[in-house]
Design an enzyme around this catalytic site. Structure first.
Site, mmCIF file in Angstrom:
data_model
loop_
_atom_site.group_PDB
_atom_site.id
_atom_site.type_symbol
_atom_site.label_atom_id
_atom_site.label_comp_id
_atom_site.label_asym_id
_atom_site.label_seq_id
_atom_site.Cartn_x
_atom_site.Cartn_y
_atom_site.Cartn_z
ATOM 1 N N GLU A 79 0.804 -0.890 0.023
ATOM 2 C CA GLU A 79 0.104 -0.036 0.060
ATOM 3 C C GLU A 79 1.054 1.329 -0.070
ATOM 4 O OE1 GLU A 79 -4.358 -1.224 1.919
ATOM 5 O OE2 GLU A 79 -2.882 -0.808 3.440
ATOM 6 N N CYS A 92 3.546 8.738 0.597
ATOM 7 C CA CYS A 92 4.167 7.845 1.396
ATOM 8 C C CYS A 92 4.541 6.395 0.994
ATOM 9 C CB CYS A 92 3.276 7.601 2.659
ATOM 10 S SG CYS A 92 3.638 6.579 3.998
ATOM 11 N N CYS A 99 7.028 -6.589 7.090
ATOM 12 C CA CYS A 99 7.895 -5.799 8.171
ATOM 13 C C CYS A 99 8.388 -6.986 9.305
ATOM 14 C CB CYS A 99 7.697 -4.756 8.571
ATOM 15 S SG CYS A 99 8.540 -3.600 9.658
ATOM 16 N N CYS A 103 6.406 -4.480 15.806
ATOM 17 C CA CYS A 103 5.808 -3.662 16.579
ATOM 18 C C CYS A 103 4.555 -3.934 16.899
ATOM 19 C CB CYS A 103 5.734 -2.178 16.016
ATOM 20 S SG CYS A 103 7.353 -1.535 15.597
ATOM 21 N N CYS A 106 1.225 -2.091 15.419
ATOM 22 C CA CYS A 106 1.351 -1.979 13.889
ATOM 23 C C CYS A 106 0.745 -2.898 13.315
ATOM 24 C CB CYS A 106 2.761 -1.329 13.261
ATOM 25 S SG CYS A 106 2.683 -1.139 11.849
ATOM 26 N N CYS A 318 -1.100 6.291 9.489
ATOM 27 C CA CYS A 318 0.211 5.620 10.212
ATOM 28 C C CYS A 318 -0.058 4.332 10.815
ATOM 29 C CB CYS A 318 0.760 6.465 11.132
ATOM 30 S SG CYS A 318 1.253 8.232 10.515
#
Ligand code: SAH
Length: 328
Positions: A79, A92, A99, A103, A106, A318
């Site tokens: 995305e 962005c 990833c 975290c 997230c 975010c």
């Protein structure tokens, strides 16, 4: 591009022609590159370094923020987000499919790391969103899916391509990192004029390790010293991103501890009120708690900004980006 075509047994000027098609003429298909010989077009047709992504879904929020689900040449999806403002247009970009940082707060972390993006796939996001939005992109933030400093060679290559070929100045490029200390040191040595943003999110190692598992490998004393050296060397102020999660890291005492941690580092704090992610227990603090946290920092002489909320209604904010399967 010149060495790429050379490796395919073609004269180097063919590289210039391909770059021209990609960056100047905005070609989306190798078949459009009509001045290339058939045999070269066949050679490069399925190469991830050249092929463009396909937009498979677009979700626009009322504020104009638009999230694009892009499909890559191997079928993976990422995305990217277009953020139009009155005086500029930001994109962005993602740097990895998934990833590895893990975290807890997230959405991207959930699928783990699938693979790094190529420099071409990173630049493609900017070109594709520029076409889609119909306006020239002026700023690029490496704040989408993935950890840019765990894909350094491709991210650096992409920065140079954006700078040289797409015309986006270094000063308008921001890289956000979870805090990979040796990579920050390496980046400082390169002395680029980009902005570095660190996802700090906690004022001490104990809490930081709970929220960001990978931070166990990069303790705060060395991380902060690398940031200080980065700022001293590049003369560029570091942005310290601090996510505010209710009851977790938003107490006034934690603000005071944060102020202490930042003493002597040329920086400013960017507060990010938590964007809720379905299935996660975290909540955004009340407005008053955010204001109280902010005023402790300001009273300690720290410059604070608060991230403008964009794209919330379409999960483009975010921490809300994820790899999707199918068209859902
Ligand atoms: N891996 C890089 C860049 C991607 S995330 C990094 O860690 O900095 C961009 C920013 O969004 C980071 O500061 C990240 O911690 C933050 N973020 C993640 N989840 C979030 C959420 N649910 N709400 C608000 N910000 C979030």
């Amino acid at each position: 591009m010149a060495s790429y075509v050379k490796s395919l047994g073609q004269p180097t000027y063919r590289g210039k022609q391909i770059a021209d098609w990609l960056y100047v003429k905005g070609a989306r298909e190798v078949s459009e590159m009509t001045n290339l010989p058939e045999v070269l077009r066949e050679q490069i047709a399925s190469d991830a370094a050249i092929t463009r992504s396909r937009v498979i879904k677009e979700s626009a929020a009322p504020d104009g923020t638009t999230k694009y689900l892009l499909q890559l040449s191997d079928g993976e999806t990422i995305e990217s987000v277009l953020l139009p403002y009155s005086d500029r247009t930001s994109v962005c970009v993602s740097t990895q499919v998934g990833c590895r940082a893990g975290c807890l707060f997230c959405a991207t972390a959930e699928c783990g790391l699938v693979r790094n993006l190529t420099a071409g796939e990173i630049v493609d996001q900017v070109l594709t969103l520029q076409e889609q939005g119909g306006r020239r992109v002026t700023h690029v933030v490496f704040m989408g899916m993935g950890e840019p400093l765990m894909n350094m060679p491709n991210v650096l290559k992409a920065i140079h391509l954006l700078n040289d070929e797409v015309g986006i100045s270094m000063r308008r490029i921001t890289i956000s990192t979870v805090g990979i200390t040796p990579a920050i040191r390496k980046l400082a040595e390169l002395d680029l004029q980009i902005t570095l943003a660190l996802s700090l999110h906690a004022p001490n190692d104990d809490l930081r390790r709970q929220l960001i598992p990978i931070s166990e490998k990069f303790p705060l004393p060395e991380l902060m010293s690398a940031c200080k050296d980065y700022a001293d060397r590049t003369k560029r102020r570091i942005t310290l991103e601090y996510l505010l999660i209710a009851g977790v890291n938003d107490a006034p005492e934690q603000a005071a501890q944060l102020a202490g941690l930042l003493r002597g580092v040329m920086s400013h704090v960017n507060l990010i009120p938590y964007n809720e992610v379905p299935g996660k227990p975290y909540k955004r603090p009340a407005r008053e708690a955010i204001a109280a946290f902010r005023s402790v920092l300001e009273e300690a002489g720290i410059e604070v900004t608060q991230r403008m909320e964009r794209g919330h209604s379409v999960s483009a904010a975010c921490g809300q980006l994820r790899r999707r399967t199918g068209l859902t």
